[in-house]
Write a protein that holds these residues in place. Structure first.
Motif, short mmCIF file in Angstrom:
data_model
loop_
_atom_site.label_atom_id
_atom_site.label_comp_id
_atom_site.label_asym_id
_atom_site.label_seq_id
_atom_site.Cartn_x
_atom_site.Cartn_y
_atom_site.Cartn_z
N ALA A 13 0.81 -1.21 0.00
CA ALA A 13 0.00 0.00 0.00
C ALA A 13 0.85 1.27 0.00
CB ALA A 13 -0.93 0.01 1.21
N GLY A 14 2.15 1.14 0.06
CA GLY A 14 3.02 2.30 0.04
C GLY A 14 2.86 3.20 1.25
N VAL A 15 2.68 2.62 2.43
CA VAL A 15 2.43 3.41 3.65
C VAL A 15 3.75 3.76 4.33
CG1 VAL A 15 0.08 2.67 4.08
CG2 VAL A 15 1.95 1.22 4.85
N LEU A 16 4.48 4.70 3.75
CA LEU A 16 5.74 5.18 4.31
C LEU A 16 5.94 6.59 3.76
CD1 LEU A 16 8.07 3.81 6.04
CD2 LEU A 16 9.32 3.64 3.89
N PRO A 17 6.39 7.54 4.59
CA PRO A 17 6.60 8.92 4.12
C PRO A 17 7.87 9.01 3.27
CG PRO A 17 7.23 8.76 6.41
CD PRO A 17 6.64 7.42 6.03
N MET A 18 7.80 8.49 2.07
CA MET A 18 9.00 8.36 1.25
C MET A 18 9.57 9.70 0.83
SD MET A 18 8.30 5.02 -1.13
CE MET A 18 7.77 3.46 -0.40
N ALA A 19 8.71 10.67 0.54
CA ALA A 19 9.23 11.98 0.15
C ALA A 19 10.06 12.60 1.27
CB ALA A 19 8.07 12.90 -0.23
N GLU A 20 9.63 12.43 2.50
CA GLU A 20 10.37 12.92 3.66
C GLU A 20 11.71 12.20 3.79
OE1 GLU A 20 9.77 13.04 8.54
OE2 GLU A 20 8.11 12.48 7.24
N ILE A 21 11.71 10.90 3.56
CA ILE A 21 12.94 10.12 3.65
C ILE A 21 13.91 10.51 2.54
CG2 ILE A 21 13.86 7.78 3.43
CD1 ILE A 21 11.21 6.84 4.79
N VAL A 22 13.39 10.67 1.33
CA VAL A 22 14.24 11.09 0.21
C VAL A 22 14.88 12.44 0.48
CG1 VAL A 22 14.20 11.83 -2.21
CG2 VAL A 22 13.05 9.70 -1.54
N ALA A 23 14.10 13.38 1.01
CA ALA A 23 14.64 14.71 1.32
C ALA A 23 15.76 14.62 2.35
CB ALA A 23 13.51 15.62 1.82
N GLY A 24 15.59 13.75 3.35
CA GLY A 24 16.63 13.58 4.36
C GLY A 24 17.90 13.02 3.77
N LEU A 25 17.80 12.06 2.86
CA LEU A 25 18.98 11.48 2.23
C LEU A 25 19.63 12.46 1.26
CD1 LEU A 25 17.57 7.88 1.63
CD2 LEU A 25 19.33 8.53 3.28
N GLU A 26 18.84 13.26 0.56
CA GLU A 26 19.38 14.29 -0.33
C GLU A 26 20.17 15.31 0.46
OE1 GLU A 26 19.78 16.97 -3.74
OE2 GLU A 26 19.72 14.81 -3.41
N ALA A 27 19.74 15.60 1.68
CA ALA A 27 20.43 16.60 2.50
C ALA A 27 21.82 16.15 2.92
CB ALA A 27 19.59 16.89 3.74
N LEU A 28 22.15 14.87 2.74
CA LEU A 28 23.51 14.41 3.03
C LEU A 28 24.51 14.98 2.04
CD1 LEU A 28 22.87 10.62 3.83
CD2 LEU A 28 23.44 12.42 5.47
N ALA A 29 24.02 15.44 0.89
CA ALA A 29 24.87 16.04 -0.15
C ALA A 29 25.97 15.08 -0.61
CB ALA A 29 25.47 17.36 0.36
#
Length: 378
Positions: free
Chosen positions: A217-233
């Protein structure tokens, strides 16, 4: 043994994809072990009115999304309340007649259940002498909820020895349970190197791969997780599996074009999880029993993101206690931990992978299949 005339009926529930996938994995294993054995698959919602079944499933997903604490409270109540036991008996009695009519038409030689609700219906029939076929229960988590426990069932297949202890204390004789592991697709038993898997998926060799999964069902805040990993630069290859959540997949696809450091591939429902896990360095997911069992079979370290109270909490406790997973509660915590682990294949990542391989049971479906075949010849 006349296998060509034998039939195994699997009854599950589409409450999360794992229960159905476990049944399918065992069915496929049976066909490999004994090609003459027929398999049939039923959904417990077939015994509800279509409108009621859809309403129950939609309500379940909504509660998980909006108010998971309510689900956790209900889970805990069901594990401790006598009223819950009375309620399950009433539900089983109400629905068992429809299941009995289905089974009478199907005429299976063995009935296998992979969810607690059909287990209750089957136990209700068996206790009243209305089901002659042997029964097998396949538990798809690293914990057994009390509403799974029915001494009337013939055999329990469970993930680890501690669950046999629990069942024995609840009145299920030890000779009627076996540690098989949670059944996963047979492809997880086939070795697949990281390089080969990445080549098959079109992924690069020069950057770590983080697999993000939120269940069917895709029940995970993936956009939030992606943003956090992107912030690692730092360069990371992100693969996000949104399941049947098409709105989430579209949102992630749009987000991919705005990332500077990471690449992101957003997928919908997939049938190559074995390849995705072989290619990945790290999995970010909810701790559903099937997803966790698949990761263990591949030796894939798991970061568990905000487990829902209930069986997810219990699965998390088991996996973290055995060193195969780490629990995180925020995207920031997740990103910091993932960044540290992925830096030059840190020792912590290797330790998680080793522990996962130790726990993994890629041959679980075959083990369950052999137990079922034993019942076909008795």
């Amino acid at each position: 043994m006349g296998e060509e005339r034998r039939k195994v009926l699997f009854i599950s529930a589409p409450v999360g994809a794992g229960h159905v996938r476990a049944a399918q994995a065992v069915g496929a294993a049976l066909r490999r072990l004994a090609p003459g054995v027929a398999t049939e698959f039923a959904n417990v919602f077939d015994f509800f009115s279509p409108r009621l079944g859809k309403a129950i499933l939609a309500g379940y997903l909504k509660v998980l999304d909006v108010f998971p604490q309510a689900y956790g409270a209900a889970y805990g109540w069901g594990n401790s309340s006598r009223l819950a036991l009375a309620g399950r008996a009433a539900v089983s009695g109400f629905l068992a007649g429809r299941m009995e009519r289905y089974i009478a038409v199907s005429r299976p030689d063995v009935v296998v259940v992979s969810h607690a609700t059909p287990a209750g219906l089957v136990a209700h029939l068996a206790a009243r002498g209305r089901l002659a076929a042997p029964t097998v229960a396949v538990v798809t988590d690293f914990v057994v909820h009390r509403l799974w426990v029915y001494p009337e069932l013939g055999m329990y297949c469970v993930a680890h020895e501690g669950l046999r202890d629990y069942l024995a204390a609840a009145g299920v004789p030890r000779e009627r349970s076996a540690v098989t592991g949670i059944p996963v697709d047979g492809r997880f038993a086939a070795p697949l190197g990281k390089r080969e898997a990445r080549a098959a998926l079109g992924l690069r060799e020069d950057a770590p791969v983080v697999l993000i999964m939120g269940g069917g069902a895709g029940v995970l805040p993936m956009a939030e997780i992606v943003a956090g990993l992107e912030a690692l630069a730092r360069p990371l290859q992100l693969v996000a599996v949104a399941g049947r959540n098409e709105a989430l997949r579209r949102r992630l696809t749009a987000e991919a074009g705005r990332l500077k450091f990471c690449t992101l591939e957003a997928l919908g429902f997939v049938d190559n999880v074995d390849v995705l896990m072989a290619a990945a360095d790290l999995l970010v997911s909810k701790p559903g029993g099937l997803t966790a069992a698949e990761a263990l079979a591949r030796g894939l370290p798991l970061l568990i993101f905000r487990p829902i109270p209930g069986q997810e909490d219990a699965n998390t406790a088991f996996l973290t206690a055995h060193g195969a997973a780490v629990r995180v509660e925020s995207a920031g915590e997740l990103a910091a931990l993932a960044g540290g682990m992925l830096a030059e294949r840190a020792a912590g990542l290797e330790a998680l992978s080793s522990a996962a391989l130790d726990l993994g049971r890629p041959g679980a479906a075959e083990a369950v299949g052999r137990l079922i075949l034993d019942r076909l010849v008795k």
